[in-house]
Design an enzyme around this catalytic site. Sequence first.
Site, PDB file in Angstrom:
ATOM      1  N   LYS A 173       0.853  -1.198   0.000  1.00 56.26           N
ATOM      2  CA  LYS A 173       0.000   0.000   0.000  1.00 56.26           C
ATOM      3  C   LYS A 173       0.882   1.239   0.000  1.00 56.26           C
ATOM      4  CE  LYS A 173      -2.010   2.751   2.895  1.00 56.26           C
ATOM      5  NZ  LYS A 173      -1.945   3.986   2.079  1.00 56.26           N
ATOM      6  N   GLU A 248      10.468   2.032   9.807  1.00 55.75           N
ATOM      7  CA  GLU A 248      11.438   3.100   9.528  1.00 55.75           C
ATOM      8  C   GLU A 248      10.699   4.409   9.728  1.00 55.75           C
ATOM      9  OE1 GLU A 248      12.943   5.940   8.393  1.00 55.75           O
ATOM     10  OE2 GLU A 248      12.934   5.375   6.274  1.00 55.75           O
ATOM     11  N   CYS A 282      13.546  11.317   5.628  1.00 59.64           N
ATOM     12  CA  CYS A 282      13.644  10.772   6.981  1.00 59.64           C
ATOM     13  C   CYS A 282      14.991  11.088   7.611  1.00 59.64           C
ATOM     14  CB  CYS A 282      13.410   9.266   6.949  1.00 59.64           C
ATOM     15  SG  CYS A 282      14.426   8.414   5.736  1.00 59.64           S
ATOM     16  N   GLU A 383      10.043  16.184  14.701  1.00 65.29           N
ATOM     17  CA  GLU A 383      10.315  16.128  13.259  1.00 65.29           C
ATOM     18  C   GLU A 383       9.377  17.087  12.512  1.00 65.29           C
ATOM     19  OE1 GLU A 383       9.244  12.575  10.890  1.00 65.29           O
ATOM     20  OE2 GLU A 383      11.310  12.606  10.162  1.00 65.29           O
TER      21      GLU A 383
HETATM   22  O1  TXE Z   1       2.628   9.755   7.581  1.00 68.69           O
HETATM   23  P1  TXE Z   1       1.937   8.385   8.036  1.00 68.69           P
HETATM   24  P2  TXE Z   1       2.013  11.017   6.870  1.00 68.69           P
HETATM   25  C1  TXE Z   1       6.543  11.765   8.981  1.00 68.69           C
HETATM   26  C2  TXE Z   1       6.734  13.260   8.816  1.00 68.69           C
HETATM   27  C3  TXE Z   1       5.370  13.708   8.382  1.00 68.69           C
HETATM   28  C4  TXE Z   1       4.482  12.773   9.152  1.00 68.69           C
HETATM   29  C5  TXE Z   1       3.081  12.618   8.628  1.00 68.69           C
HETATM   30  O2  TXE Z   1       7.070  13.835  10.046  1.00 68.69           O
HETATM   31  O3  TXE Z   1       5.122  15.028   8.728  1.00 68.69           O
HETATM   32  O4  TXE Z   1       5.158  11.557   9.109  1.00 68.69           O
HETATM   33  O5  TXE Z   1       3.080  12.118   7.279  1.00 68.69           O
HETATM   34  C6  TXE Z   1      -0.152   4.751   6.090  1.00 68.69           C
HETATM   35  N1  TXE Z   1      -2.386   1.614   9.506  1.00 68.69           N
HETATM   36  N2  TXE Z   1       7.013  11.011   7.846  1.00 68.69           N
HETATM   37  O6  TXE Z   1       0.698  11.404   7.440  1.00 68.69           O
HETATM   38  O7  TXE Z   1       0.616   8.619   8.659  1.00 68.69           O
HETATM   39  C7  TXE Z   1      -0.417   5.911   5.166  1.00 68.69           C
HETATM   40  O8  TXE Z   1      -1.559   5.673   4.373  1.00 68.69           O
HETATM   41  C8  TXE Z   1      -1.626   1.321   8.432  1.00 68.69           C
HETATM   42  C9  TXE Z   1       8.297  10.398   8.002  1.00 68.69           C
HETATM   43  O9  TXE Z   1       2.066  10.786   5.425  1.00 68.69           O
HETATM   44  O10 TXE Z   1       2.949   7.705   8.862  1.00 68.69           O
HETATM   45  C10 TXE Z   1       0.884   5.957   4.376  1.00 68.69           C
HETATM   46  O11 TXE Z   1       0.854   4.940   3.366  1.00 68.69           O
HETATM   47  N3  TXE Z   1      -1.116   2.253   7.623  1.00 68.69           N
HETATM   48  C11 TXE Z   1       8.559   9.404   6.959  1.00 68.69           C
HETATM   49  C12 TXE Z   1       1.921   5.603   5.435  1.00 68.69           C
HETATM   50  O12 TXE Z   1       1.212   4.914   6.452  1.00 68.69           O
HETATM   51  C13 TXE Z   1      -1.343   3.548   7.912  1.00 68.69           C
HETATM   52  C14 TXE Z   1       8.017   9.605   5.619  1.00 68.69           C
HETATM   53  C15 TXE Z   1       2.636   6.787   6.055  1.00 68.69           C
HETATM   54  O13 TXE Z   1       1.704   7.616   6.653  1.00 68.69           O
HETATM   55  C16 TXE Z   1      -2.115   3.915   9.029  1.00 68.69           C
HETATM   56  C17 TXE Z   1       6.744  10.283   5.598  1.00 68.69           C
HETATM   57  C18 TXE Z   1      -2.646   2.885   9.838  1.00 68.69           C
HETATM   58  N4  TXE Z   1      -3.399   3.134  10.924  1.00 68.69           N
HETATM   59  C19 TXE Z   1       6.300  10.960   6.692  1.00 68.69           C
HETATM   60  N5  TXE Z   1      -2.176   5.263   9.073  1.00 68.69           N
HETATM   61  C20 TXE Z   1       9.916   8.795   6.937  1.00 68.69           C
HETATM   62  N6  TXE Z   1      10.197   7.906   7.879  1.00 68.69           N
HETATM   63  O14 TXE Z   1      10.693   9.069   6.051  1.00 68.69           O
HETATM   64  C21 TXE Z   1      -1.461   5.728   8.017  1.00 68.69           C
HETATM   65  N7  TXE Z   1      -0.975   4.694   7.309  1.00 68.69           N
END
Ligand code: TXE
Length: 490
Positions: A173, A248, A282, A383
């Site tokens: 996904k 991660e 990240c 972050e």
């Molecule tokens: O992240 P999410 P978001 C951090 C960064 C950013 C924050 C929010 O600080 O501001 O995250 O970004 C899926 N069960 N990073 O909202 O929510 C979602 O659909 C299963 C750091 O985009 O973590 C997406 O595919 N899956 C980071 C993925 O998780 C779920 C990179 C990431 O979403 C879910 C991006 C659930 N309950 C953002 N809820 C890095 N490590 O590099 C959401 N998802």
Amino acid sequence: METFNHFINGAAVAPASGEYIDTDNPYTGEVWGRIARGTAADVDAAAAAAAAAFPGWKATTPTARGKLLVKLAELIERDAEHLGEMEVRDNGKLIAEMGAQAKLTAEWYRYYGGLADKLEGSVIPLDRPGILNYTKHEPLGVVGLITAWNSPLLLLAWKLAAALAAGNTAVIKPSEFTSTSTLAFAELFGEAGFPPGIVNVVTGLGHECGQAMVDHPDIVKIAFTGSDTTGQRIYEGAAKNLKKVTLELGGKSPNIVFDDAEFEAAVMGVISGIFAATGQTCIAGSRALVHRSIHDAFVERLVEVAGSATIGDPMSYDTHVGPVTTEPQFQKVLDYIKIAQEGGATCVLGGDIYDGPGASGTRFVQPTVFTNVTNDMRIAQEEVFGPVLSVIPFDTEAEAITIANDINFGLAAGVWTQNLGRAMRASDALNAGTVWVNTYRAVGFNSPFGGWKRSGLGRESGIEGMMEYVQTKSVWMAQESSVANPFIMR
Ligand code: TXE
């Protein structure tokens, strides 16, 4: 308006709900497509296809699996330009970065293709006569791979290449903001010669579609890249079925500049750590720890270079800083700028929306630098995931290490020094999964990557990355079938 459906069992499949989610171009703001809004029913179908494909894929020899992965790598290279452009349309990051990344993903498939038939078990020299005991590494089954919007295909390659090489099948996904490149990429599997069902993609919202994967009884592992709070939720959900996880989860990485650093290289290194990819990475080096004796000169040069960055169209190779990918992320970055100002930090560059030349009036934030930051401020601890740098002065090596480690995250750290002893001491003392000395933001297919503390669990890339997708079986074979005394352990 283009429509994108799920990719299940080698074919496009419309969502069971009949519903779709709009997807826009972060640069123009234009809604140009819609993706399937997946629900538990779609995850069920994808998991069933992956489960049906698993026995055949597990039985395929590792060498044959490897050859298919190498073939896939060739197709990725062929289509890299197109895939890179799709990523830019989805996430607004620079074509210079996304094009290169799309091409680079091929290296993970090639590396794990080569590794597939090199994962050897052992023969254990038991202290018992007449018994052969050996171990073998077997795949887990159907794995669920959930990725974020900042680098969809690269983050996927770190997971998928290792998972497939080890003999697992997958349900993927991508982020609801950036799903289309993953769907286009999935089409390549059939062309490479993979049987259908080995790789399936469902799209949709995290709490609906992603959560359904976490809850699905036939998905035995979740590998995830995203925020620490969502990672924690996934970990808690996975615990209900005792699912394995690899997480991660980003960070708040320190980039430490000592007074003996090569000055100009360190300035460029700090800039590349935070303003490349508009800070949406990240491993962003969002805390620059700078020795007090060079602090003012360093900030002056930093502001000069960062302030001259060309802001604008991510499809132009002349652009240095593009838009923020999503509307919620844009608001989050602006909120953190306010939080920094209210916390007492001094803004010496940027600090606002950018609407100058090259901006299309959508989601641009000026490259922003704060000084007078102390490590206990929220801007230093949380972050931001945007082009916002905090500069923190230090006086001694020990103090730099203390500040660097005084954080809940531990993904990466940078050290800038010409002193070899100091470089070694700092690398040993930093609590981070990756330490870069006199370089920053470098990753490789054969070098393990992952976080300490709230930056995550497990490792991706390298041999360690493949071990996350296998389980060990210990086989005991007796030369003679005798059971001396059935009432005691043999
Ligand atoms: O992240 P999410 P978001 C951090 C960064 C950013 C924050 C929010 O600080 O501001 O995250 O970004 C899926 N069960 N990073 O909202 O929510 C979602 O659909 C299963 C750091 O985009 O973590 C997406 O595919 N899956 C980071 C993925 O998780 C779920 C990179 C990431 O979403 C879910 C991006 C659930 N309950 C953002 N809820 C890095 N490590 O590099 C959401 N998802």
